[in-house]
Design a protein around this motif. Structure first.
Motif, short mmCIF file in Angstrom:
data_model
loop_
_atom_site.label_atom_id
_atom_site.label_comp_id
_atom_site.label_asym_id
_atom_site.label_seq_id
_atom_site.Cartn_x
_atom_site.Cartn_y
_atom_site.Cartn_z
N LEU A 1 0.71 -1.19 0.30
CA LEU A 1 -0.11 0.05 0.07
C LEU A 1 0.89 1.05 0.15
O LEU A 1 0.34 2.39 0.18
CB LEU A 1 -0.77 -0.18 1.28
CG LEU A 1 -1.78 -1.22 1.38
CD1 LEU A 1 -2.81 -0.91 2.63
CD2 LEU A 1 -2.74 -1.42 0.25
N CYS B 1 -0.74 4.02 -2.14
CA CYS B 1 -2.25 4.00 -2.02
C CYS B 1 -2.67 5.40 -1.17
O CYS B 1 -2.21 5.43 -0.20
CB CYS B 1 -3.08 2.87 -1.58
SG CYS B 1 -2.99 1.51 -2.60
N THR C 1 -6.30 -1.88 -3.74
CA THR C 1 -4.85 -1.87 -4.24
C THR C 1 -5.29 -1.28 -5.67
O THR C 1 -4.24 -0.56 -6.36
CB THR C 1 -4.20 -3.20 -4.19
OG1 THR C 1 -4.14 -3.56 -2.72
CG2 THR C 1 -2.93 -3.27 -4.72
N GLU D 1 -1.94 -8.97 -4.29
CA GLU D 1 -1.00 -8.47 -3.24
C GLU D 1 0.41 -9.02 -3.51
O GLU D 1 1.40 -8.34 -3.48
CB GLU D 1 -1.42 -8.87 -1.93
CG GLU D 1 -0.45 -8.45 -0.77
CD GLU D 1 -1.38 -8.76 0.60
OE1 GLU D 1 -0.43 -8.83 1.67
OE2 GLU D 1 -2.15 -9.02 0.76
#
Length: 589
Positions: free
Chosen positions: A113, A116, A200, A316
């Motif tokens: 992340l 993000c 994501t 991920e």
């Protein structure tokens, strides 16, 4: 004075909370007033519970995030910030002053992340400014086997649920001698309460794309697919924009960055079948067939998409790859545990104050996730359990809160790591009803190919339904365990093999609740409507008639200023009477 940058979080959670209106208010204000401000879009920083979120950067106050922003006051906050005046609004994160959620973010370690809520996901230049595509440039100068060895040294395990070593998976595919190979990103996220992949892809699609390009180069693949469910329109839009931008910049397509390596990337929109999250069913779907699991071996690394060697990782996992190549395996291993290195992204949902997306080092205790990162319980009721691993995961009780989060420790509790969904429950949750809810989901989503998954889960669901209706028998508990064992043994894919987990873990940790439903015909949490009654306490009822007026089935009778009564034969247990009573006269038993 330098330009001030204002970023509005416009991920799905932000838009749903009204962020688009906040952005338009700022845009209209800046169009009408000359201010040294650059207005930008970003995604979610993870604190979905505080959306809409607006970040201000550039004044002497440093970076400030305002939570629960609204169109009426946002321009006043902007003027305060420009003037160097600390806003009086809801400051959730701050660089130089106190932000009420600074500690929640400080207890995280963000690798997946990392961008993000910081970059504009539709602007490739924003991604490039934060090391974007530098890992690809580095990888293209490396030996392909050296890339695989670096991923193996990192200890990265597949974040889609099974936790298989990523480097080994790549190596198996690389060993196959074939002129055509594929890589696939599994973004078919369908777990109730899970939104890791969506966030994501909405917030940083390029990290996934860059990871896939590096992986394709390492194993010798020249074509790839991102399998993303159609229910994620913003994620799909951002992916399409990112792929187009990467092609224009030379990161995708023929002779990438002047090398001899070419790679084409496509998007396949899934129709929402949960079973297509299983890799063989996913490949069947890409090929235009009905999404149903196939027998393994052969494994996808040997015979996958259209019969060719194929490597599949989830969102991920791919997003970790550029960071590992840039910073090295040893840097990645500084986080996590020996057998579960790195970090893990979780979606926090349910009865937790800080619902949203978090990323923490592996090895962190569950207790710290709930209370230090998630902000504790949302209600006054105490913590009861957390359900991990999606609908096929298990429920971990309060007495296991010291359990550390790694693959082996979570599996030892009877739950699974899964892709990262965490549904937090308090004492007002009925665990029998929870088991019924998740089994209902997996039963509906069963493709029907395996007899035990198709029929066994149906029989289990029928038993659980009877128990929640007060019609259960003690023999039902033995039947549930026997059926669960056979469903696990007789199912071809992970959906069936793990579907009984919510039932088995609740039977193990909360057996007393099952017994209360069966023996006492009582739901301790007061959730199962067939086992509860609403009654009026004559000592507190003042005869205001409000409950009678709000009852949707008119089952409450009584004159003004006289004690009212509920006709139990008509009551539908909706709770409207209790909700409106101002004197706490309506009780639930």
């Amino acid at each position: 004075m330098n330009n001030i940058i204002v970023k509005v979080g416009l991920a799905s959670c932000g838009v749903a909370a009204g962020a688009q209106e906040v952005y338009l208010a700022l845009e209209q204000y800046l169009n009408a007033n000359s201010r040294p401000v650059i207005l930008k879009k970003t995604a979610c920083i993870g604190m979905c519970f505080e959306e809409p979120i607006v970040q201000f950067v550039g004044s002497e106050l440093g970076s400030i995030h305002i939570g629960k922003a609204n169109p009426e006051t946002i321009t006043h906050i902007l003027e305060d910030y420009i003037a160097g005046k600390t806003p009086a609004e809801n400051i959730i994160l701050a660089e130089k002053i106190s932000g009420k959620h600074n500690a929640l973010l400080a207890n995280q370690q963000r690798i997946v992340l990392r961008n993000c809520g910081i970059i504009d996901p539709e602007c490739i230049e924003d991604y490039e400014a934060r090391e974007g595509y530098q890992a690809l440039k580095k990888a293209l100068k490396m030996e392909r086997n050296a890339i695989i060895e670096e991923i193996k040294k990192s200890g990265l395990r597949g974040r889609g649920g099974a936790g298989f070593p990523t480097g080994l998976k790549w190596q198996l595919c690389a060993f196959e001698n074939s002129s055509k190979k594929y890589v696939i990103c599994n973004a078919d996220e369908g777990d109730p309460g899970a939104f890791m992949d969506r966030s994501t892809l909405e917030g940083d699609p390029h990290s996934v794309i860059e990871g896939m390009i590096i992986g394709a180069y390492a194993i010798g693949a020249n074509e790839g697919y991102i399998y993303c469910r159609a229910e994620y329109p913003m994620a799909l839009e951002h992916l399409k924009t990112a792929i187009s931008a990467a092609e224009k910049k030379g990161y995708l397509g023929k002779n990438i960055l002047g090398s001899s390596f070419s790679f084409a990337l496509h998007i396949k929109e899934g129709a929402g079948a949960f079973v297509c999250g299983e890799e063989t069913a996913l490949m069947q779907s890409i090929e235009g067939k009905r999404g149903m699991p196939t027998l393994r071996p052969p494994y996808p690394a040997v015979k996958g998409l259209w019969g060719k060697p194929t490597n599949i990782n989830n969102v991920e996992t791919w997003a970790n790859i550029p960071w590992i190549i840039m910073h090295g395996a040893q840097e990645f291993r500084k986080y996590g545990t020996e057998k579960s290195p790195g970090t893990k992204v979780f979606a926090l949902a349910g009865k937790i104050a800080g619902s949203g997306l978090i990323e923490v080092p592996m090895g962190i205790p569950l207790k710290d996730i709930i209370y230090k990162v998630g902000g504790g319980m949302k209600t006054a009721n105490p913590f009861k359990a957390v359900q991990m691993g999606g609908p096929s995961g298990g429920c971990i009780p309060a007495e296991k809160l010291e359990t550390i989060v790694d693959y082996d420790s979570i599996t030892a509790t009877g739950a699974i790591m899964g892709s990262g969904g965490m549904v937090v429950m308090d004492s007002g949750t009925c665990m029998v009803d929870v088991a019924r809810f998740f089994l209902n989901f997996t039963q509906n989503e069963s493709c029907g190919k395996c007899t035990f998954c198709r029929i066994g889960t149906k029989r289990m669901l029928e038993i659980l339904t009877r128990i929640t209706e007060g019609k259960g028998e003690l023999q039902d508990l033995d039947n549930l365990e026997e059926l669960a064992e056979n469903v696990i043994k007789g199912s071809l894919c992970g959906l069936g093999q793990t579907a009984p987990d919510p039932v088995l873990t609740t039977l193990h940790y909360f057996r007393d609740e099952y017994l209360a439903h069966i023996v006492d015909k009582h739901c301790p949490a007061g959730v199962c409507t067939s086992l509860i009654q609403y009654k009026i306490n004559p000592e507190k009822c003042v005869g205001c008639t409000l409950c009678a007026r709000k009852c949707p089935v008119s089952c409450i009778s009584g004159r003004t200023k006289q004690v009212h009564k509920i006709d139990q034969s008509k009551c539908i247990k909706c709770g409207a009477c209790q909700n409106v009573c101002k004197f706490n006269a309506v009780i639930k038993e």
